[in-house]
Scaffold this motif. Structure first.
Motif, PDB file in Angstrom:
ATOM      1  N   TYR A  74      75.652 -70.137 -73.910  1.00 50.94           N
ATOM      2  CA  TYR A  74      76.945 -69.847 -74.533  1.00 50.94           C
ATOM      3  C   TYR A  74      77.407 -68.455 -74.130  1.00 50.94           C
ATOM      4  O   TYR A  74      76.599 -67.528 -74.003  1.00 50.94           O
ATOM      5  CB  TYR A  74      76.846 -69.905 -76.054  1.00 50.94           C
ATOM      6  N   ILE A  75      78.724 -68.334 -73.931  1.00 50.00           N
ATOM      7  CA  ILE A  75      79.357 -67.028 -73.726  1.00 50.00           C
ATOM      8  C   ILE A  75      80.470 -66.913 -74.760  1.00 50.00           C
ATOM      9  O   ILE A  75      81.388 -67.743 -74.806  1.00 50.00           O
ATOM     10  CB  ILE A  75      79.924 -66.885 -72.303  1.00 50.00           C
ATOM     11  N   MET A  76      80.378 -65.889 -75.617  1.00 48.20           N
ATOM     12  CA  MET A  76      81.371 -65.669 -76.675  1.00 48.20           C
ATOM     13  C   MET A  76      81.946 -64.274 -76.526  1.00 48.20           C
ATOM     14  O   MET A  76      81.382 -63.426 -75.814  1.00 48.20           O
ATOM     15  CB  MET A  76      80.713 -65.821 -78.051  1.00 48.20           C
ATOM     16  N   ASP A  77      83.076 -64.030 -77.226  1.00 51.00           N
ATOM     17  CA  ASP A  77      83.654 -62.682 -77.197  1.00 51.00           C
ATOM     18  C   ASP A  77      84.247 -62.355 -78.559  1.00 51.00           C
ATOM     19  O   ASP A  77      84.623 -63.252 -79.336  1.00 51.00           O
ATOM     20  CB  ASP A  77      84.707 -62.570 -76.092  1.00 51.00           C
ATOM     21  N   VAL A  78      84.311 -61.059 -78.835  1.00 52.40           N
ATOM     22  CA  VAL A  78      84.848 -60.556 -80.089  1.00 52.40           C
ATOM     23  C   VAL A  78      85.383 -59.155 -79.827  1.00 52.40           C
ATOM     24  O   VAL A  78      84.828 -58.409 -79.016  1.00 52.40           O
ATOM     25  CB  VAL A  78      83.756 -60.551 -81.188  1.00 52.40           C
ATOM     26  N   TYR A  79      86.502 -58.795 -80.512  1.00 48.93           N
ATOM     27  CA  TYR A  79      87.079 -57.473 -80.309  1.00 48.93           C
ATOM     28  C   TYR A  79      86.238 -56.418 -81.005  1.00 48.93           C
ATOM     29  O   TYR A  79      85.660 -56.653 -82.073  1.00 48.93           O
ATOM     30  CB  TYR A  79      88.515 -57.421 -80.826  1.00 48.93           C
ATOM     31  N   GLU A  80      86.200 -55.275 -80.398  1.00 45.76           N
ATOM     32  CA  GLU A  80      85.525 -54.155 -81.045  1.00 45.76           C
ATOM     33  C   GLU A  80      86.329 -53.723 -82.273  1.00 45.76           C
ATOM     34  O   GLU A  80      87.511 -54.061 -82.426  1.00 45.76           O
ATOM     35  CB  GLU A  80      85.363 -52.995 -80.064  1.00 45.76           C
ATOM     36  N   ASN A  81      85.632 -53.032 -83.146  1.00 49.54           N
ATOM     37  CA  ASN A  81      86.224 -52.454 -84.359  1.00 49.54           C
ATOM     38  C   ASN A  81      86.672 -53.506 -85.367  1.00 49.54           C
ATOM     39  O   ASN A  81      87.402 -53.182 -86.313  1.00 49.54           O
ATOM     40  CB  ASN A  81      87.413 -51.528 -84.019  1.00 49.54           C
ATOM     41  N   THR A  82      86.284 -54.791 -85.144  1.00 50.62           N
ATOM     42  CA  THR A  82      86.653 -55.797 -86.144  1.00 50.62           C
ATOM     43  C   THR A  82      85.819 -55.578 -87.397  1.00 50.62           C
ATOM     44  O   THR A  82      84.733 -55.000 -87.360  1.00 50.62           O
ATOM     45  CB  THR A  82      86.424 -57.214 -85.603  1.00 50.62           C
ATOM     46  N   LYS A  83      86.327 -56.100 -88.500  1.00 49.34           N
ATOM     47  CA  LYS A  83      85.644 -55.885 -89.772  1.00 49.34           C
ATOM     48  C   LYS A  83      84.375 -56.727 -89.852  1.00 49.34           C
ATOM     49  O   LYS A  83      84.200 -57.692 -89.115  1.00 49.34           O
ATOM     50  CB  LYS A  83      86.575 -56.230 -90.921  1.00 49.34           C
ATOM     51  N   LEU A  84      83.505 -56.372 -90.764  1.00 51.09           N
ATOM     52  CA  LEU A  84      82.248 -57.078 -90.959  1.00 51.09           C
ATOM     53  C   LEU A  84      82.512 -58.530 -91.351  1.00 51.09           C
ATOM     54  O   LEU A  84      83.444 -58.814 -92.105  1.00 51.09           O
ATOM     55  CB  LEU A  84      81.399 -56.406 -92.036  1.00 51.09           C
ATOM     56  N   GLY A  85      81.685 -59.430 -90.821  1.00 47.83           N
ATOM     57  CA  GLY A  85      81.823 -60.842 -91.149  1.00 47.83           C
ATOM     58  C   GLY A  85      82.775 -61.587 -90.250  1.00 47.83           C
ATOM     59  O   GLY A  85      83.049 -62.773 -90.490  1.00 47.83           O
ATOM     60  N   THR A  86      83.318 -60.930 -89.237  1.00 49.34           N
ATOM     61  CA  THR A  86      84.218 -61.613 -88.309  1.00 49.34           C
ATOM     62  C   THR A  86      83.449 -62.697 -87.547  1.00 49.34           C
ATOM     63  O   THR A  86      82.333 -62.476 -87.079  1.00 49.34           O
ATOM     64  CB  THR A  86      84.824 -60.615 -87.313  1.00 49.34           C
ATOM     65  N   VAL A  87      84.046 -63.892 -87.427  1.00 42.45           N
ATOM     66  CA  VAL A  87      83.419 -65.000 -86.713  1.00 42.45           C
ATOM     67  C   VAL A  87      83.485 -64.734 -85.210  1.00 42.45           C
ATOM     68  O   VAL A  87      84.566 -64.513 -84.655  1.00 42.45           O
ATOM     69  CB  VAL A  87      84.086 -66.335 -87.051  1.00 42.45           C
ATOM     70  N   VAL A  88      82.316 -64.777 -84.578  1.00 45.41           N
ATOM     71  CA  VAL A  88      82.239 -64.586 -83.133  1.00 45.41           C
ATOM     72  C   VAL A  88      82.341 -65.943 -82.424  1.00 45.41           C
ATOM     73  O   VAL A  88      83.010 -66.092 -81.406  1.00 45.41           O
ATOM     74  CB  VAL A  88      80.916 -63.885 -82.759  1.00 45.41           C
TER      75      VAL A  88
END
Length: 658
Positions: free
Chosen positions: A386-400
């Motif tokens: 799997y390759i996933m992405d998420v933005y930096e500085n997102t709040k805790l608990g953000t779904v990746v």
């Protein structure tokens, strides 16, 4: 007399009688012959008185077994008048020990039994002496006593027992072996050494030529698979095989060698094989074997799969040592997709004998049913990674993102997820056990760690030992959270004689954010202030800007240093900017633009020298200026240098301005 113990008594007695009769006849003949010779000798004596011996070649039968010595013959001299005045003396081979002579009559007897096979003749010398004077009456003469042969030796086979071989299924009359018996008796006298051959044991399979001793096959199509070993007994008999002849025998062990006269055969026409679905590709999953009663290369065979829906799933190789067909899995099995395969396997001889083509094809086939066994398999993820992405500085608990795995078995057990133990990864992310959803545990900083690699494990709820892991790569996406900055602290030299419009510095900017939130960069002076009367800025539209002069002339005596604020902005969203300050130092320069006099910092900046190196240079200059000052020699340039030094080091007692 050498007579084999295996003969019956009657032939022996018959043979002895025959020998005795023969000896009697021969002795009579010899006596008559000697008397005739004696008379002839007397007649000849009138003509040749110097030759008085009367004798001939003598014969003696071998193996004489009578109670008395065997009469051999008689020597006679013409000088012998029968009055006993002549003395006969015998010398030479066997004289006195084997052969004795009556010194008065000249009669010779053999006192021992002789063996022709040990010695065929004896050479002796005879002499006639005057008994009174002991003087020779005749010259010494040589004569021969020959040992006459009787049939006292049986034929023998010197090299037996023999071993031989002949191919099975050979034609009648095929030569197997030639044997030869030897007979020690005299081959030139009678039939004592004339041997004929006969077969005592081994019929009806083999025959022997009575004259040559060649053994041949006598039955057609002798089959090695029915009987391989034969023991043949051959007899050799002398006297041309007549009654009373002696015989000897030998054994020949004959082996039928193999020919490829049997095709391979599968013991069954239908076989069944169980293979678990977890079997590894490339491994052997079963064996099958066809039988062949032949041996050696004639039993070699190869196997092949010639038909069936498992033709592309399984393959077969041949074990040359065991002559088995080894079934190998070619592709993975899946019980849930296909539970049964069938293949048709053929076994074929690799060495064919063209003589037996008429027996039919030298191959056979059998059907193999392969049953795939269900195995409790671990969960299978929907993708191998799997390759996933998420933005930096997102709040805790953000779904990746989420991973998905299923139990491939028919039972479809529930699956639970967890992360492989990794302190760093566990500090940033966690995974929901039931859903496989991955969430953040803290804010992420792309500039600190752009990628995170974690391992997710899926296990069956009812059987935790059945587990599978999958790699998950998480990319941290950039947001514009870093302001652009000037690439360095610029310290610029400005000559007093610089002209308006002249570029004195080109500045560049950097940004920690990625390309999307960085270049292109924009440059400007601080807004809200009146235009700078001394300098102007030109944005080069390539993420650089040029600083240029506006006024005509600068004087370092009026102002040595200028501080020029420059605003740099990025292209991100939102746009971020920062202000950097350029330090511009005014220096005296020559017409060619070479700096002549400047502050220490400017010299340091212009020359690229360290502070220690600059102090050493200044000390040398002070010494030189002191010497020049004492000689009242100076120049405007010297004054400028001194002025710069004095302003830089105002408390130095060695520097002063004149």
């Amino acid at each position: 007399m050498k007579i084999p113990s295996n003969h019956s008594l009657c032939p022996v007695l018959l043979c002895l009688g025959f020998i005795c009769l023969t000896m009697s006849v021969q002795n009579s003949i010899r006596v008559e012959r000697n008397q005739s010779m004696h008379l002839e000798g007397e007649k000849q004596a009138h003509h040749r008185p110097k030759r008085g011996w009367v004798w001939n070649q003598f014969f003696v039968l071998e193996e004489h077994i009578g109670p008395e010595a065997q009469y051999v013959g008689k020597l006679h001299s013409n000088a012998d008048k029968g009055d006993g005045s002549v003395k006969y003396i015998l010398s030479g081979e066997g004289a006195g020990s084997i052969f004795v002579i009556d010194d008065s009559t000249g009669d010779i007897h053999a006192t021992k039994s002789l063996d022709r096979e040990q010695r065929i003749h004896y050479i002796l010398h005879a002499q006639a002496l005057d008994r009174k004077t002991n003087k020779p009456l005749e010259p010494e003469s040589e004569f021969i006593i020959k040992v006459q042969d009787i049939n006292d030796n049986a034929p023998t086979f010197l090299e037996g027992p023999y071993s031989a071989s002949v191919p099975e299924m050979s034609e009648v009359g095929t030569s197997v072996l030639q044997i030869t018996a030897t007979d020690a008796d005299d081959p030139t006298y009678g039939n004592s050494a004339r041997v004929v051959y006969s077969i005592l044991q081994g019929q009806p399979y083999f025959s022997v030529d009575p004259n040559t001793g060649i053994i041949r096959t006598a039955l057609p199509n002798m089959d090695r698979e029915a009987k391989e070993q034969y023991s043949v007994v051959i007899q050799a008999k002398d006297m041309a095989g007549q009654i009373g002849g002696l015989s000897g025998s030998t054994t020949i062990n004959i082996t039928l060698t193999d020919a490829n006269d049997n095709p391979p055969r599968f013991p069954q026409k239908n076989y069944q094989l169980y293979v678990p679905e977890s079997a590894t590709v490339g491994t052997a999953v079963g064996k099958i074997k066809a039988t062949d009663p032949d041996i050696g290369v004639n039993a070699d065979m190869k196997y092949s799969i010639i038909d069936g829906d498992g033709l592309g799933i399984f393959t077969i190789s041949t074990d040359k040592d065991t002559r088995e067909g080894v079934i190998i899995l070619k592709k993975p099995l899946n019980y849930e997709k296909k539970k049964v395969f069938t293949v048709k396997i053929e076994g074929e001889n690799t060495h064919i004998d063209p003589r037996f083509w008429n027996l039919g094809p030298f191959k056979d086939a059998a059907n193999l049913k392969i049953i795939v066994g269900d195995v409790d398999e671990p969960p299978v993820f929907s993708v191998p990674f799997y390759i996933m992405d998420v933005y930096e500085n997102t709040k805790l608990g953000t779904v990746v993102g989420a991973v998905t795995a299923q139990d491939p078995d028919n039972t479809k057990n529930l699956v639970r997820y967890f992360m492989e133990h990794n302190e760093e990864a566990e500090s940033y992310f966690n995974i929901e056990a039931n859903s496989g959803v991955i969430r953040t545990m803290q804010q992420l900083d792309r500039e600190l760690t752009p990628w995170h690699n974690i391992t997710v494990i899926a296990s069956e709820l009812d059987n935790p030992s059945q587990l599978t892991q999958v790699p998950v790569a998480i990319q941290v996406l950039d947001v514009n959270d870093n302001m652009p900055e000037l690439s360095e602290d610029y310290d610029t030299i400005l000559c007093e004689n610089a002209k308006p419009g002249q570029v004195i510095q080109t500045v560049r900017a950097v940004d920690k954010d990625d390309f999307a939130n960085g270049p292109r960069f924009y440059f400007s002076f601080v807004e809200g202030f009146p235009p700078n009367p001394n300098f102007t800025l030109r944005d080069n539209e390539d993420s650089t800007a040029s600083i240029m002069i506006r006024q005509r002339k600068f004087s370092r005596h009026l102002q040595e240093v200028y501080q020029l604020p420059v605003v740099v902005s990025d292209s991100g969203t939102p746009i971020l900017s920062s202000t950097g300050t350029l330090t511009i130092r005014v220096c005296a320069c020559g017409r060619n633009g070479k700096v002549r006099t400047c502050s220490a910092e400017a010299y340091l900046s212009a020359a690229g020298l360290s502070t220690g190196a600059l102090i050493a240079i200044l000390l040398c200059i002070v010494i030189l200026l002191g010497a020049a000052e004492q000689s009242d020699v100076g120049s405007e340039e010297d004054e400028e240098i001194m002025y710069g030094l004095k302003s830089q080091f105002p408390n130095s007692p060695s520097l002063h301005i004149t």
